[in-house]
Scaffold this active site. Structure first.
Site, PDB file in Angstrom:
ATOM      1  N   GLY A 237       0.921  -1.256   0.011  1.00  0.00           N
ATOM      2  CA  GLY A 237      -0.114  -0.043  -0.046  1.00  0.00           C
ATOM      3  C   GLY A 237       0.814   1.244   0.021  1.00  0.00           C
ATOM      4  N   GLU A 358      -1.592   5.039   6.120  1.00  0.00           N
ATOM      5  CA  GLU A 358      -0.840   4.086   5.739  1.00  0.00           C
ATOM      6  C   GLU A 358       0.578   4.049   6.351  1.00  0.00           C
ATOM      7  OE1 GLU A 358      -1.081   1.758   2.109  1.00  0.00           O
ATOM      8  OE2 GLU A 358      -3.199   2.633   1.897  1.00  0.00           O
TER       9      GLU A 358
END
Ligand SMILES: Cc1cc2nc3c(=O)[nH]c(=O)nc-3n(C[C@H](O)[C@H](O)[C@H](O)COP(=O)(O)OP(=O)(O)OC[C@H]3O[C@@H](n4cnc5c(N)ncnc54)[C@H](O)[C@@H]3O)c2cc1C
Length: 375
Positions: A237, A358
């Site tokens: 990610g 993230e």
């Protein structure tokens, strides 16, 4: 060493650029203003194979890999960072762990639906008391015969109110476990919808579980191994958020070059002043350097080579660059840059979150140091 993209990668990038300019860019400002989810843009992206970029063809995907996906997310984010993160979460945080950790039956059940865009995916790790400290999650999966019952809430979930499937991390008796949660089933609900500084066309919500029943077929990977799945998914990610950040940076550079060409002060266009040239040169140099680092991280992940440090480094540098560049792009535009008449104000707001989700900038540094020094 070969710095040339393959012919296929160049084609993918061109296709993504055309899609971004034709479909995503024209609606970006209005969606941002109206906080409107890019549903139609996602549907059209899926038709081009962009909903299954990491999914091999045998499961209905386009199999572009992480580098191919990087090119697409960067181009889409150059037009609209909200559409970029919607695609990023769907591909990198939802399809990728199913492919990497799912059983054959789970792959066959979920990947074709996700890759075709029939279903939208989300990823739910964060909670009110568990942000940077993801291991502190309190969402509970209690044993119930062969299965589990899920109770609790997750915060900040991108596309959480739009998604059909969410990868949910919960505390089970076996330890933190990843579950495949279908949102159409009883016990799932949506709570607070966040009002955000930027990426306003992406939805960010609280999702709630109240007696949500899960069978053994809903466990992703081994029970108790959820944190490993969460972190290795985030490695991927972070590469794709680097692409989002570079898309924003490229958009800042494009807008700055255009404005510096058009706007005249003291009888000359802004582009003729060194102070302006330096800002633009720094953006361009940063982009070239950060892109190489991020491409390397994607390249390593595509080959199954270790890439935790490179992914964190890419996320750290690309997100910092996006913020610096957006700041300078607003400065180059002067007062006009502070209005909604020019897109740089949106880039400035959108860039901010790339240093937060993230893993924050501080967390990327923790990850890098841990890789260098050991735990
Ligand atoms: C728009 C948006 C979308 C999101 N989408 C998702 C999603 O889809 N799924 C999901 O699970 N989560 C999502 N998140 C959550 C996101 O991942 C968290 O916000 C992020 O991990 C930070 O956690 P926190 O907000 O609790 O901040 P905190 O962890 O409370 O951190 C606050 C500050 O303290 C710093 N800090 C914390 N610990 C340390 C430390 N040990 N050393 C130094 N500094 C530290 C942080 O870097 C930060 O600057 C999203 C967030 C946003 C804003």
């Amino acid at each position: 060493m070969d710095f040339q993209l393959t012919e296929e990668q160049q084609l993918v990038r061109q296709m993504a650029r055309d899609f971004a300019e034709r479909v995503v860019a024209p609606t970006a400002a209005a969606r941002d203003r109206e906080h409107r989810f890019p549903r139609e843009e996602f549907r059209q992206a899926a038709a081009l194979g962009f909903a299954g970029m990491l999914v091999p063809e045998e499961y209905g995907g386009s199999g572009l890999g992480n580098l191919g996906q990087f090119l697409v997310i960067e181009e889409v984010s150059r037009a609209c960072a909200s559409t970029g993160v919607t695609l990023s979460v769907h591909n990198s945080l939802t399809t990728s762990p199913i492919l990497g950790f799912g059983t054959e039956a789970q792959r066959r059940t979920y990947l074709p639906r996700l890759a075709s865009g029939e279903w939208l995916g989300a990823y739910a790790l964060s909670e009110a008391g568990a942000g940077s400290d993801a291991a502190a999650i309190a969402c509970k999966a209690t044993r119930d015969g062969q299965g589990w019952v899920l109770d609790g809430a997750k915060l900040w979930i991108t596309s959480g109110n739009e998604a059909d499937l969410i990868i949910v991390f919960a505390r089970a008796p076996e330890g933190i476990t990843a579950f495949l949660v279908e949102t159409a089933r009883p016990g799932f609900g949506v709570g607070k919808v966040e009002e955000k500084l930027g990426i306003r066309s992406s939805s960010t919500v609280e999702v709630q579980f109240d007696g949500y029943r899960l069978g053994p077929e809903h466990v992703l990977g081994e029970p108790g191994k959820g944190l490993h799945i969460a972190f290795s998914t985030l490695d991927g990610g972070r590469i794709s958020i680097s692409a989002q950040a570079l898309g924003i940076t490229q958009a800042c550079l494009d807008a700055s070059l255009k404005y510096a060409d058009e706007r005249e002060q003291f009888g000359k266009p802004l582009r003729s002043y060194q102070a302006i040239q330096w800002k633009i040169s720094d953006m361009a140099a940063g982009l070239d350097a950060a892109r190489l680092l991020a491409w390397k991280a994607a390249w390593l992940r595509d080959r199954g080579l270790p890439h935790t440090r490179e992914a964190a480094e890419a996320k750290l540098l690309c997100s910092r660059l996006a913020n610096r560049s957006a700041d300078e792009a607003v400065q180059i535009h002067g007062g006009a840059g502070y209005t909604t008449e020019f897109p740089v104000a949106r880039y400035f707001r959108d860039a901010r979150v790339t240093e937060i989700y993230e893993g924050t900038t501080e967390v990327q540094r923790i990850v890098i140091a841990r890789e260098l020094m050991g735990r």
